[in-house]
Design an enzyme around this catalytic site. Structure first.
Site, PDB file in Angstrom:
ATOM      1  N   ASP A  30     -23.720  22.106 107.605  1.00 57.69           N
ATOM      2  CA  ASP A  30     -23.766  23.254 106.699  1.00 57.69           C
ATOM      3  C   ASP A  30     -23.847  24.544 107.512  1.00 57.69           C
ATOM      4  OD1 ASP A  30     -24.733  23.537 103.437  1.00 57.69           O
ATOM      5  OD2 ASP A  30     -24.955  25.292 104.744  1.00 57.69           O
ATOM      6  N   ASN A  88     -26.081  19.034  94.074  1.00 55.01           N
ATOM      7  CA  ASN A  88     -26.285  20.101  93.097  1.00 55.01           C
ATOM      8  C   ASN A  88     -25.100  20.064  92.132  1.00 55.01           C
ATOM      9  OD1 ASN A  88     -28.639  21.042  94.349  1.00 55.01           O
ATOM     10  ND2 ASN A  88     -27.485  22.329  95.764  1.00 55.01           N
ATOM     11  N   GLY A  94     -27.533  24.562  90.660  1.00 54.00           N
ATOM     12  CA  GLY A  94     -27.458  25.371  91.885  1.00 54.00           C
ATOM     13  C   GLY A  94     -26.195  25.149  92.692  1.00 54.00           C
ATOM     14  N   GLN A  95     -25.156  24.598  92.051  1.00 59.33           N
ATOM     15  CA  GLN A  95     -23.899  24.371  92.782  1.00 59.33           C
ATOM     16  C   GLN A  95     -23.167  25.692  92.977  1.00 59.33           C
ATOM     17  OE1 GLN A  95     -21.278  21.492  90.919  1.00 59.33           O
ATOM     18  NE2 GLN A  95     -19.893  21.419  92.685  1.00 59.33           N
ATOM     19  N   SER A  96     -22.726  25.949  94.220  1.00 61.07           N
ATOM     20  CA  SER A  96     -21.980  27.188  94.474  1.00 61.07           C
ATOM     21  C   SER A  96     -20.553  26.913  94.953  1.00 61.07           C
ATOM     22  CB  SER A  96     -22.718  28.059  95.502  1.00 61.07           C
ATOM     23  OG  SER A  96     -22.840  27.390  96.733  1.00 61.07           O
ATOM     24  N   HIS A 101     -20.023  17.668  96.853  1.00 61.67           N
ATOM     25  CA  HIS A 101     -20.618  17.460  98.171  1.00 61.67           C
ATOM     26  C   HIS A 101     -22.040  16.951  98.038  1.00 61.67           C
ATOM     27  CE1 HIS A 101     -21.092  21.668  96.899  1.00 61.67           C
ATOM     28  NE2 HIS A 101     -22.286  21.622  97.462  1.00 61.67           N
ATOM     29  N   HIS A 103     -25.602  16.955 100.017  1.00 60.07           N
ATOM     30  CA  HIS A 103     -26.363  17.555 101.121  1.00 60.07           C
ATOM     31  C   HIS A 103     -27.220  16.449 101.727  1.00 60.07           C
ATOM     32  CE1 HIS A 103     -25.959  21.924  99.835  1.00 60.07           C
ATOM     33  NE2 HIS A 103     -25.705  21.344  98.674  1.00 60.07           N
TER      34      HIS A 103
HETATM   35  P1  5GP Z   1     -24.054  24.134  96.877  1.00 60.46           P
HETATM   36  O1  5GP Z   1     -24.824  25.409  96.678  1.00 60.46           O
HETATM   37  O2  5GP Z   1     -22.692  24.201  96.195  1.00 60.46           O
HETATM   38  O3  5GP Z   1     -24.814  22.888  96.535  1.00 60.46           O
HETATM   39  O4  5GP Z   1     -23.819  24.013  98.436  1.00 60.46           O
HETATM   40  C1  5GP Z   1     -22.782  24.645  99.108  1.00 60.46           C
HETATM   41  C2  5GP Z   1     -23.151  24.627 100.575  1.00 60.46           C
HETATM   42  O5  5GP Z   1     -21.991  24.905 101.313  1.00 60.46           O
HETATM   43  C3  5GP Z   1     -24.184  25.675 100.955  1.00 60.46           C
HETATM   44  O6  5GP Z   1     -25.320  25.026 101.539  1.00 60.46           O
HETATM   45  C4  5GP Z   1     -23.458  26.571 101.963  1.00 60.46           C
HETATM   46  O7  5GP Z   1     -24.285  26.985 103.020  1.00 60.46           O
HETATM   47  C5  5GP Z   1     -22.331  25.682 102.434  1.00 60.46           C
HETATM   48  N1  5GP Z   1     -21.108  26.376 102.803  1.00 60.46           N
HETATM   49  C6  5GP Z   1     -20.451  27.325 102.078  1.00 60.46           C
HETATM   50  N2  5GP Z   1     -19.338  27.720 102.708  1.00 60.46           N
HETATM   51  C7  5GP Z   1     -19.288  26.987 103.857  1.00 60.46           C
HETATM   52  C8  5GP Z   1     -18.342  26.931 104.933  1.00 60.46           C
HETATM   53  O8  5GP Z   1     -17.330  27.643 104.969  1.00 60.46           O
HETATM   54  N3  5GP Z   1     -18.601  26.070 105.948  1.00 60.46           N
HETATM   55  C9  5GP Z   1     -19.725  25.255 105.950  1.00 60.46           C
HETATM   56  N4  5GP Z   1     -19.883  24.443 106.990  1.00 60.46           N
HETATM   57  N5  5GP Z   1     -20.615  25.280 104.941  1.00 60.46           N
HETATM   58  C10 5GP Z   1     -20.405  26.140 103.920  1.00 60.46           C
END
Ligand code: 5GP
Ligand code: ZN
Length: 115
Positions: A30, A88, A94-96, A101, A103
């Site tokens: 990450d 998430n 909290g999914q962005s 994916h 974690h």
């Molecule tokens: P979410 O919030 O969707 O559960 O997690 C998305 C994760 O993707 C976040 O922890 C964020 O730091 C990671 N992330 C977002 N963009 C990138 C990227 O371009 N490269 C990597 N390695 N991680 C990313």
């Protein structure tokens, strides 16, 4: 999906620190780690999120992701002390990034309940 950042990481178009790969799933560090070990595991094929992992195909790719998550935990030395795997899902979850994916978080004691 060419506009999806994780599809572009899976295809090698965008650099990432890849730690493991199978034909169905890719694991990479990450960008903004929340623990000493923070690895994301994605299906190579695009799925928006957990809600899309339905049917035989979805179940197969979800199994490929969780199985690679276990392999990553082992290779990162997390298995003995334990670790956390989080999906998430959607806005409240909290999914962005809308490419499924997991974690894989470890290397410190996790708290509960999550924030
Ligand atoms: P979410 O919030 O969707 O559960 O997690 C998305 C994760 O993707 C976040 O922890 C964020 O730091 C990671 N992330 C977002 N963009 C990138 C990227 O371009 N490269 C990597 N390695 N991680 C990313
Ligand atoms: Zn994607």
């Amino acid at each position: 999906m060419s506009d999806c950042i994780f599809c572009r990481i899976a295809s090698g178009e965008i650099p990432a620190t890849i730690v493991a790969r199978t034909p169905e799933a890719v694991a990479f560090r990450d960008l903004n780690p929340q623990a000493p070990v923070h690895v994301l595991v994605i299906p190579a094929k695009h799925y928006g999120g957990l809600d899309d992992m339905v049917g035989e195909e979805g179940a197969k790719h979800l199994a490929a992701v969780t199985s690679l998550a276990v392999q990553v935990a082992r290779q990162e030395g997390l298995s003995d002390d334990g670790y956390r795997v989080v999906f998430n899902s959607g806005a409240n979850g909290g999914q962005s990034v809308y490419h499924l994916h997991a974690h894989v978080l470890g290397g410190r004691k996790m708290s509960w309940p999550p924030g």
